[in-house]
Design a protein around this motif. Sequence first.
Motif, short mmCIF file in Angstrom:
data_model
loop_
_atom_site.label_atom_id
_atom_site.label_comp_id
_atom_site.label_asym_id
_atom_site.label_seq_id
_atom_site.Cartn_x
_atom_site.Cartn_y
_atom_site.Cartn_z
N GLN A 73 0.89 -1.13 0.23
CA GLN A 73 -0.26 -0.01 0.00
C GLN A 73 0.81 0.99 0.12
O GLN A 73 2.15 1.11 0.44
N ASN A 74 0.52 2.16 -0.79
CA ASN A 74 0.83 3.17 -0.53
C ASN A 74 1.69 3.96 1.21
O ASN A 74 0.47 3.91 1.49
N PHE A 75 2.20 4.30 0.97
CA PHE A 75 3.26 4.96 2.65
C PHE A 75 3.17 6.36 1.81
O PHE A 75 3.67 6.48 1.19
N GLU A 76 2.73 7.06 3.28
CA GLU A 76 2.16 8.99 2.92
C GLU A 76 3.24 9.40 3.88
O GLU A 76 3.68 9.75 4.61
N MET A 77 4.03 9.76 3.36
CA MET A 77 5.30 10.92 4.17
C MET A 77 4.85 12.25 3.02
O MET A 77 5.48 12.68 2.58
N GLY A 78 4.36 13.21 3.47
CA GLY A 78 4.08 15.12 3.23
C GLY A 78 2.76 14.25 2.46
O GLY A 78 2.68 13.57 2.21
N PRO A 79 3.45 15.09 0.93
CA PRO A 79 2.62 14.95 0.29
C PRO A 79 3.35 14.12 -0.31
O PRO A 79 2.02 13.49 -1.92
N LEU A 80 3.54 13.60 -0.44
CA LEU A 80 3.80 12.13 -1.03
C LEU A 80 3.81 10.61 -0.77
O LEU A 80 3.51 10.65 0.53
N ALA A 81 2.78 9.94 -1.35
CA ALA A 81 2.74 8.42 -1.11
C ALA A 81 2.85 7.22 -2.16
O ALA A 81 3.12 7.63 -3.15
N ARG A 82 3.92 6.95 -1.44
CA ARG A 82 4.32 5.68 -2.81
C ARG A 82 4.43 4.35 -2.00
O ARG A 82 4.51 4.21 -0.91
N VAL A 83 4.03 3.10 -2.65
CA VAL A 83 4.90 1.73 -1.91
C VAL A 83 6.22 1.84 -1.83
O VAL A 83 7.29 2.51 -2.84
N LEU A 84 6.74 1.88 -0.23
CA LEU A 84 8.79 1.92 -0.48
C LEU A 84 9.23 0.50 -1.08
O LEU A 84 8.55 -0.70 -1.64
N ARG A 85 10.34 1.34 -0.84
CA ARG A 85 11.37 0.23 -2.07
C ARG A 85 11.85 -1.26 -0.64
O ARG A 85 12.08 -0.21 0.26
N GLN A 86 11.65 -2.12 -1.32
CA GLN A 86 12.39 -3.24 -0.32
C GLN A 86 13.94 -3.93 -0.51
O GLN A 86 13.81 -5.40 -0.46
N ASN A 87 13.76 -3.14 -1.92
CA ASN A 87 15.08 -3.19 -2.46
C ASN A 87 16.53 -2.64 -2.59
O ASN A 87 15.89 -1.11 -2.25
N ASN A 88 17.81 -3.05 -2.47
CA ASN A 88 19.60 -1.62 -2.94
C ASN A 88 18.71 -1.07 -4.00
O ASN A 88 19.02 -0.08 -3.94
N GLY A 89 18.84 -1.47 -5.12
CA GLY A 89 18.38 -1.00 -6.49
C GLY A 89 16.89 -0.69 -6.76
O GLY A 89 16.46 0.30 -5.03
N GLY A 90 16.69 -1.42 -7.31
CA GLY A 90 14.88 -0.89 -7.82
C GLY A 90 13.76 -1.54 -6.50
O GLY A 90 14.46 -1.60 -5.77
N GLN A 91 12.98 -1.77 -7.41
CA GLN A 91 12.54 -2.56 -6.11
C GLN A 91 11.94 -3.95 -6.42
O GLN A 91 12.49 -4.31 -7.35
N ALA A 92 11.69 -5.08 -4.75
CA ALA A 92 12.45 -5.87 -5.20
C ALA A 92 10.95 -6.94 -5.95
O ALA A 92 10.21 -6.26 -5.83
N ARG A 93 11.84 -7.61 -6.46
CA ARG A 93 11.05 -8.40 -7.47
C ARG A 93 9.44 -9.19 -6.99
O ARG A 93 8.21 -8.32 -7.49
#
Length: 369
Positions: A73-93
């Motif tokens: 789910q999107n994590f809301e940080m101020g005006p930003l809302a996004r799915v948090l990354r769980q990988n060092n580079g891009g998103q975990a597969r």
Amino acid sequence: MSTRPEHDLIAFAERLMSLLDLSQRSATYKYAVLLGLMDLCLEATDRHGQAPQSVTTRELARKVIELYWPHTQNFEMGPLARVLRQNNGGQARVLADIVAFRERLPDPSVTLDRARQFDSAGFGRLLDDVEWTLILMPLPRLQVVGGHSDPFVYLIGWNLDTLRLRADVRRYQRGEGGDFDNLIRFLPGVGDHLVRLNGLLRPLIYRGWASMVARFNGLPESKLESFLFGIDRTSLNPVRELLTDLQHGQCFYCSARLGPAAEVDHFIPWARRPDNGIHNLVVADRRCNGAKSDFLAAPAHVGTWMERNRGRAAELDAVASQVRWESHLDRTLGAARGIYLRLGEGTRLWLARDEFLKVEPGLVQAALA
Ligand SMILES: [Zn+2]
């Protein structure tokens, strides 16, 4: 090496935690796999308190999706809302696959259980993908320390060097048999260790996991742990009234009349094992729910709970289907056995307000029978 079982248990716990510390920390998979194995052992605990000797890659894939579902789910940080990354580079597969499945739903904010009911074919494909990722990456790598594989948790029956592995797994996933062996076999005593260590290791794993996600996303850790692993209380509203009716408007624990401030309580506390299944939910007044907090309830309450789940099974099923709620009595009971049948001497169980009882194995066993 000591032969005293409690020393073996502690040595095992330390080795397990060192896997997490030493791992090349490139994704959060190790946390998900360890927690998944622990959950599966709890859920499959039998009537005699025995943990399973193996689980399948399929079961683990289902569990890993359950663990990551709230994280996508999107994590809301101020005006930003996004799915948090769980990988060092891009998103975990695995996360990327879950996000893609979510986005195809008409309402991506639904619970996993609803999503599965809505798009069972899509969920099947998601399971295939996640299972394959687990087979390929974390499962063969989890027990590798300093380039050496040193299995002390489980053995697997596949080999990454096999050129046919992908084809074998595909055939197995299509139900066409073949050579792929989907068992994750625990080494002797490990299932039991994992169940015993649940209360101790779960918070440590949550903490380590949240701190890794914080680092990948440049966030403070403070809010993150409850976003990733906390209870979404508002999501419990649909069942509150129905369960209150089932309890004749009385608090599950003290039988006092329930007012508008009644709360849904997780009988097996969320902190011990997250379980929103209908059988794990009861309604309590605020005072009892607050006093019980993350404690386990005393045998008398366990007896009432078993009785309710057995005697009102049809009504609970009706509630679950009316609001399309998740329902898996076997897993809920397995976990209750896994947790209650292994409580250490001197553990205190919550009875009422500030009253606690010391655990008496005979009483606990009888209550769960
Ligand atoms: Zn009460």
